[in-house]
Each structure stands twice: as C-alpha cells, then as structure tokens.
Write a protein that holds these residues in place. Structure first.
Motif, PDB file in Angstrom:
ATOM      1  N   LEU A   1      -5.273   8.316  -0.616  1.00  0.00           N
ATOM      2  CA  LEU A   1      -4.951   9.734  -0.586  1.00  0.00           C
ATOM      3  C   LEU A   1      -5.138  10.227   0.840  1.00  0.00           C
ATOM      4  O   LEU A   1      -6.164   9.975   1.465  1.00  0.00           O
ATOM      5  CB  LEU A   1      -5.881  10.496  -1.525  1.00  0.00           C
ATOM      6  N   ILE A   2      -4.121  10.923   1.371  1.00  0.00           N
ATOM      7  CA  ILE A   2      -4.205  11.479   2.716  1.00  0.00           C
ATOM      8  C   ILE A   2      -4.067  12.991   2.611  1.00  0.00           C
ATOM      9  O   ILE A   2      -3.085  13.500   2.073  1.00  0.00           O
ATOM     10  CB  ILE A   2      -3.118  10.910   3.645  1.00  0.00           C
ATOM     11  N   SER A   3      -5.057  13.692   3.126  1.00  0.00           N
ATOM     12  CA  SER A   3      -5.063  15.149   3.065  1.00  0.00           C
ATOM     13  C   SER A   3      -6.062  15.681   4.085  1.00  0.00           C
ATOM     14  O   SER A   3      -6.603  14.920   4.899  1.00  0.00           O
ATOM     15  CB  SER A   3      -5.421  15.626   1.653  1.00  0.00           C
ATOM     16  N   GLU A   4      -6.324  16.978   4.024  1.00  0.00           N
ATOM     17  CA  GLU A   4      -7.329  17.581   4.890  1.00  0.00           C
ATOM     18  C   GLU A   4      -8.732  17.265   4.380  1.00  0.00           C
ATOM     19  O   GLU A   4      -8.916  16.940   3.203  1.00  0.00           O
ATOM     20  CB  GLU A   4      -7.096  19.092   4.952  1.00  0.00           C
ATOM     21  N   GLU A   5      -9.703  17.385   5.240  1.00  0.00           N
ATOM     22  CA  GLU A   5     -11.072  17.006   4.908  1.00  0.00           C
ATOM     23  C   GLU A   5     -11.580  17.704   3.661  1.00  0.00           C
ATOM     24  O   GLU A   5     -12.359  17.133   2.884  1.00  0.00           O
ATOM     25  CB  GLU A   5     -11.998  17.315   6.089  1.00  0.00           C
TER      26      GLU A   5
ATOM     27  N   LYS B   1       0.838  -1.194   0.000  1.00  0.00           N
ATOM     28  CA  LYS B   1       0.000   0.000   0.000  1.00  0.00           C
ATOM     29  C   LYS B   1       0.875   1.247   0.000  1.00  0.00           C
ATOM     30  O   LYS B   1       1.839   1.344   0.758  1.00  0.00           O
ATOM     31  CB  LYS B   1      -0.915  -0.007   1.234  1.00  0.00           C
ATOM     32  N   CYS B   2       0.514   2.206  -0.859  1.00  0.00           N
ATOM     33  CA  CYS B   2       1.239   3.466  -0.956  1.00  0.00           C
ATOM     34  C   CYS B   2       0.291   4.610  -0.619  1.00  0.00           C
ATOM     35  O   CYS B   2      -0.827   4.674  -1.143  1.00  0.00           O
ATOM     36  CB  CYS B   2       1.823   3.663  -2.353  1.00  0.00           C
ATOM     37  N   ALA B   3       0.750   5.509   0.254  1.00  0.00           N
ATOM     38  CA  ALA B   3      -0.024   6.686   0.618  1.00  0.00           C
ATOM     39  C   ALA B   3       0.486   7.890  -0.164  1.00  0.00           C
ATOM     40  O   ALA B   3       1.693   8.147  -0.218  1.00  0.00           O
ATOM     41  CB  ALA B   3       0.092   6.950   2.113  1.00  0.00           C
ATOM     42  N   PHE B   4      -0.444   8.627  -0.779  1.00  0.00           N
ATOM     43  CA  PHE B   4      -0.124   9.845  -1.512  1.00  0.00           C
ATOM     44  C   PHE B   4      -0.622  11.010  -0.668  1.00  0.00           C
ATOM     45  O   PHE B   4      -1.826  11.119  -0.394  1.00  0.00           O
ATOM     46  CB  PHE B   4      -0.763   9.812  -2.895  1.00  0.00           C
TER      47      PHE B   4
ATOM     48  N   VAL C   1       0.717  10.350  11.729  1.00  0.00           N
ATOM     49  CA  VAL C   1       1.217   9.087  12.288  1.00  0.00           C
ATOM     50  C   VAL C   1       0.161   7.998  12.172  1.00  0.00           C
ATOM     51  O   VAL C   1       0.432   6.871  11.718  1.00  0.00           O
ATOM     52  CB  VAL C   1       1.634   9.279  13.761  1.00  0.00           C
ATOM     53  N   GLU C   2      -1.071   8.295  12.565  1.00  0.00           N
ATOM     54  CA  GLU C   2      -2.128   7.291  12.595  1.00  0.00           C
ATOM     55  C   GLU C   2      -2.544   6.838  11.190  1.00  0.00           C
ATOM     56  O   GLU C   2      -2.806   5.653  10.971  1.00  0.00           O
ATOM     57  CB  GLU C   2      -3.349   7.843  13.338  1.00  0.00           C
ATOM     58  N   THR C   3      -2.628   7.753  10.252  1.00  0.00           N
ATOM     59  CA  THR C   3      -3.149   7.407   8.920  1.00  0.00           C
ATOM     60  C   THR C   3      -2.148   6.660   8.059  1.00  0.00           C
ATOM     61  O   THR C   3      -2.515   6.124   7.008  1.00  0.00           O
ATOM     62  CB  THR C   3      -3.593   8.679   8.164  1.00  0.00           C
ATOM     63  N   THR C   4      -0.888   6.599   8.489  1.00  0.00           N
ATOM     64  CA  THR C   4       0.136   5.942   7.656  1.00  0.00           C
ATOM     65  C   THR C   4       0.675   4.650   8.273  1.00  0.00           C
ATOM     66  O   THR C   4       1.621   4.062   7.747  1.00  0.00           O
ATOM     67  CB  THR C   4       1.319   6.908   7.419  1.00  0.00           C
ATOM     68  N   LYS C   5       0.058   4.178   9.345  1.00  0.00           N
ATOM     69  CA  LYS C   5       0.608   3.029  10.062  1.00  0.00           C
ATOM     70  C   LYS C   5       0.711   1.764   9.219  1.00  0.00           C
ATOM     71  O   LYS C   5       1.590   0.923   9.452  1.00  0.00           O
ATOM     72  CB  LYS C   5      -0.231   2.740  11.314  1.00  0.00           C
ATOM     73  N   ASP C   6      -0.187   1.604   8.246  1.00  0.00           N
ATOM     74  CA  ASP C   6      -0.229   0.351   7.488  1.00  0.00           C
ATOM     75  C   ASP C   6       0.299   0.491   6.068  1.00  0.00           C
ATOM     76  O   ASP C   6       0.037  -0.367   5.224  1.00  0.00           O
ATOM     77  CB  ASP C   6      -1.663  -0.182   7.442  1.00  0.00           C
ATOM     78  N   VAL C   7       1.042   1.551   5.765  1.00  0.00           N
ATOM     79  CA  VAL C   7       1.529   1.738   4.391  1.00  0.00           C
ATOM     80  C   VAL C   7       2.986   1.322   4.274  1.00  0.00           C
ATOM     81  O   VAL C   7       3.735   1.304   5.256  1.00  0.00           O
ATOM     82  CB  VAL C   7       1.348   3.198   3.912  1.00  0.00           C
TER      83      VAL C   7
END
Length: 428
Positions: free
Chosen positions: A33-37, A2-5, A98-104
């Motif tokens: 995709l990780i960003s603001e709401e 899994k890759c987070a952008f 930290v929390e949103t990228t734990k599994d990437v």
C-alpha cells in the motif's frame, strides 16, 4: 510479481484498495500500500507492506479551526487552504511516487492519485488500473451528482461530467504535464485529462460499487464494456478472536434492548461533546443503547447512562452493524456499502462531497429517511431523534434493507474485480 495499491486521503479512500490487495495476495501476488504517512495505520492493521509519499491531504480537517469550518459547510475556504498547503509538498510527493514504485509490476490506483500513478506506470511500462468508488463515469442517462441534482436532457447530463473533468484538468494539468516532462513522457493533450486517456485507449476501469448505487439502479446503455463493476468490495470478515472484549461484553449486555450506532467514519467532530449529547438524547428518548465510534476521549456521558453507551475509537462494521437497529453515519461510500450489506436501515448525517449524493441514494432505495446534514445535526437534535425513531419503527425500511443485503451477498465483488484485472493483464 508485486502490485502497488495507491491513493491518498482518508481511510475510506484506502479501504477498497486494501480489499483488492487481499484478493491479489490470494492469487500469489506480493502487495503493498502506498499513501501518505497518515495511512500507515490501516496498512499495519491489515498486515500490508507500506510505503509513504509526502503530504497530508486530509490533515486539515482535524485542526480545530478548519474542523469548525467543515461543520459550518465552508468547503471552498477549506479547499483553498488545502491547495495552498499542497504546493509546499507536492513536488516531493511526485518524487516519492517514482521512488516507491520502482520495483512493482502493476499499479492499482484510487481516484485521488490517478494522474500521478498513471504517469509513473506509463514510464515503467507496466499495467495501470484505476478504481472508481461511485457511478461517476460520463453518461447521458443521469447527471454528475457533484455538478447538479436534477435529471435533465441527455446532452446536458453528459456535459455535467465533461465539465467536472475539464475543470479538474484545468487545475492539475500544468503540474501533471511538467511531471511528465521530467519523466521523459509526452504531455497529455486531452481536454479532460486522464478521463480522455481512459476513453481513447479503452483502458480497464474498475468500479468498486453495486448497481444499486447508480441513481437509476441500472447500468447506463452508454457505459463502455471496459468499465467493469459487479459489487462493492469488502475487506475479509473480522475474525471472532480479534473483536475487542469490551465490545463483546457490551453487545452481550444489550439483551433485547435496541442498539443504535453513531459514527462519522474518519470525519472529525469539531464539537465532540455536542455529538455525545445527541447520543445521550437518542438513548433517553427512544430507550435504546448506543455505540459511538470516535477518536475522542475528553467527552462525558450523562449521569445514569454509563451502562447504556459505549464509546470506541474504531469498530468492525461487519461485526457490529448487523446487530444494530439503526445505523447513524456520515454516508461515506465505504460506510454506506457496509450498512447496505448489514440489512439495517440508516440515518445519514452527511458532511461533504459525495456524502450528500450517497444519502439521497439510500433514501431513494427506501432504507433511510431524509438526511440531516451534519451542519445542523447537533443544533436540531429532535430532527435526528425523529429520523432514528422513523427508521427504527419502519418495517418497510427494514424489509427493503434486508432485500438489498441479500442482493449484495449474491456476488463477491472483490474476487470478480481481481479476476477481471488479472484476465486483462495476465502475468508475463
């Protein structure tokens, strides 16, 4: 795998990462995709998993008071208020990264989240890939366009980059090193923050732009081999079946009448009716039809022009731009790329930051007349109308635009960038 952008900001700050996410997905990766709401909509539009971090980096420009400041060019006051607000949510945002990228297993980051995502990737022990949207890597061949315009001595050009990265690190450094301490990491000691790290470790840095977007239109001799770029990156072409029916019908009814596009991307219009009045003026004076892209509804079209103008909230650039005679836009990096790929001349109405450099680059390329800053566009309508007339009637501009479009279509920037990343960091 899994890759987070990751990035924060406007749609223009996210869309290049969306393009790369599609490239990764075609290679069998899970992507998110990780960003603001505020950016959740773009993830949903393209069918990507989305995770939110605290904050709203661009929300201020949609508030009437600050949109008015933006229209008047009062950027320093806006930046000061933005920085004040950031203090209220930044600590939570760090926790969220930290929390949103734990599994990437890999992080690809846009510029506005470089430092935060690098720290997280270092803690996780996974590859981190920064993506730069313009020619902002230090060089002695031309200056940093955010610092100065004139090309000076080589050492002074280089200093213009180092000064900016130093200034940014002076602003961010204490917060980032406090975050690193929380993560159990050693502090960054380089004078230019992450740029020092990228250079010292020779980390892969991906550029999401074509060499025509470089001031000299050639690759500087002092750029290192770990700075990889080949072309702009684009999201997949819009399927015919997903194009709005109203847009299709309007385009069909244009016939042989020239079509002009007017839009400011994700930039707000503090006085939307004035911008609509500009569109009305262009239509009446130049005998064209127009599509105005904006999220407004409380605007009026001049009597007799109801069939000459279409107001839409969003529009697929790859579908519309090639059908236009002239494209009026704010000169955001993504819109410039789409305009250049379309082979159609531009008229630029820059608002802030890199948009002024981008406007000048389009003019240097011969595909746009001199820009009309947004701050005076609605009060100097005749100047804009004359610029549109010049671009519309210039065979030279059209020819150069078409030649550049052919160069851009020669390579698939998205695929080449994805291949380079996966060659550098193959799956374990």
């Amino acid at each position: 795998m899994k890759c987070a952008f990751c990035n924060v900001g406007s749609r223009g700050d996210l869309q290049p990462l969306v393009a790369l996410a599609f490239g990764f997905r075609s290679k069998g990766w899970d992507v998110l995709l990780i960003s603001e709401e505020r950016s959740r909509g773009i993830a949903e539009e393209f069918g990507l998993e989305f995770r939110a971090v605290a904050g709203d980096s661009v929300g201020i420009i949609f508030e009437e008071e600050y949109a008015e400041m933006l229209a008047k060019g009062k950027l320093m006051a806006m930046m000061k208020e933005t920085e004040r607000r950031k203090k209220t949510w930044y600590d939570q945002a760090l926790n969220d990264w930290v929390e949103t990228t734990k599994d990437v297993q890999m992080i690809v980051s846009g510029p506005l989240s470089f430092h935060e995502t690098y720290c997280v990737a270092e803690k996780l022990g996974i590859p981190w890939v920064p993506v730069m949207y313009g020619p902002l890597f230090p060089t002695s061949e031309f200056p940093n366009p955010f610092v100065m315009e004139s090309n000076w001595f080589g050492w002074l050009n280089l200093l213009s980059y180092n000064f900016l990265y130093w200034a940014l690190w002076m602003q961010q450094g204490s917060d980032i090193n406090a975050f690193r301490t929380r993560l159990g990491l050693d502090p960054m000691t380089g004078r230019r923050g992450l740029m020092s790290v990228i250079e010292e470790k020779e980390l892969l840095l991906v550029g999401a732009f074509h060499e025509i977007f470089i001031p000299t239109q050639r690759i500087p001799a002092d750029w290192p081999s770990n700075f990889f770029f080949r072309n702009f990156v684009f999201v997949p072409r819009t399927p015919e079946g997903s194009v709005d029916t109203k847009l299709k019908e309007f385009l069909k009814n244009c016939g042989e009448v020239p079509l002009v596009y007017l839009g400011l991307g994700s930039m707000p219009a503090p006085r939307p009716q004035e911008l609509m009045d500009l569109a009305n003026n262009i239509i009446r004076t130049l005998k064209v039809k127009a599509i105005v892209c904006a999220g407004w509804t409380d605007v009026s079209i001049s009597d007799g022009l109801e069939n000459e103008i279409l107001v839409v909230k969003s529009v697929p650039h790859d579908v519309l731009f090639p059908k236009c005679k002239v494209i009026l836009h704010h000169a955001g990096a993504g819109t410039c790329a789409a305009a250049l790929r379309s082979g159609v001349p531009s008229v630029c109405l820059p608002v802030m930051l890199d948009q002024f450099y981008n406007s000048k680059q389009l003019m240097r390329l011969g595909v746009a007349p001199s820009a009309v800053p947004f701050q005076r566009a609605t009060s100097s309508q005749e100047e804009v109308v004359e610029a549109v007339k010049l671009a519309m009637n210039s065979d030279e501009m059209t020819q150069k635009a078409q030649e550049i479009a052919k160069r851009i279509e020669e390579t698939d920037g998205t695929s080449l960038c994805v291949e380079k990343i996966l060659q550098t960091y193959p799956k374990p």
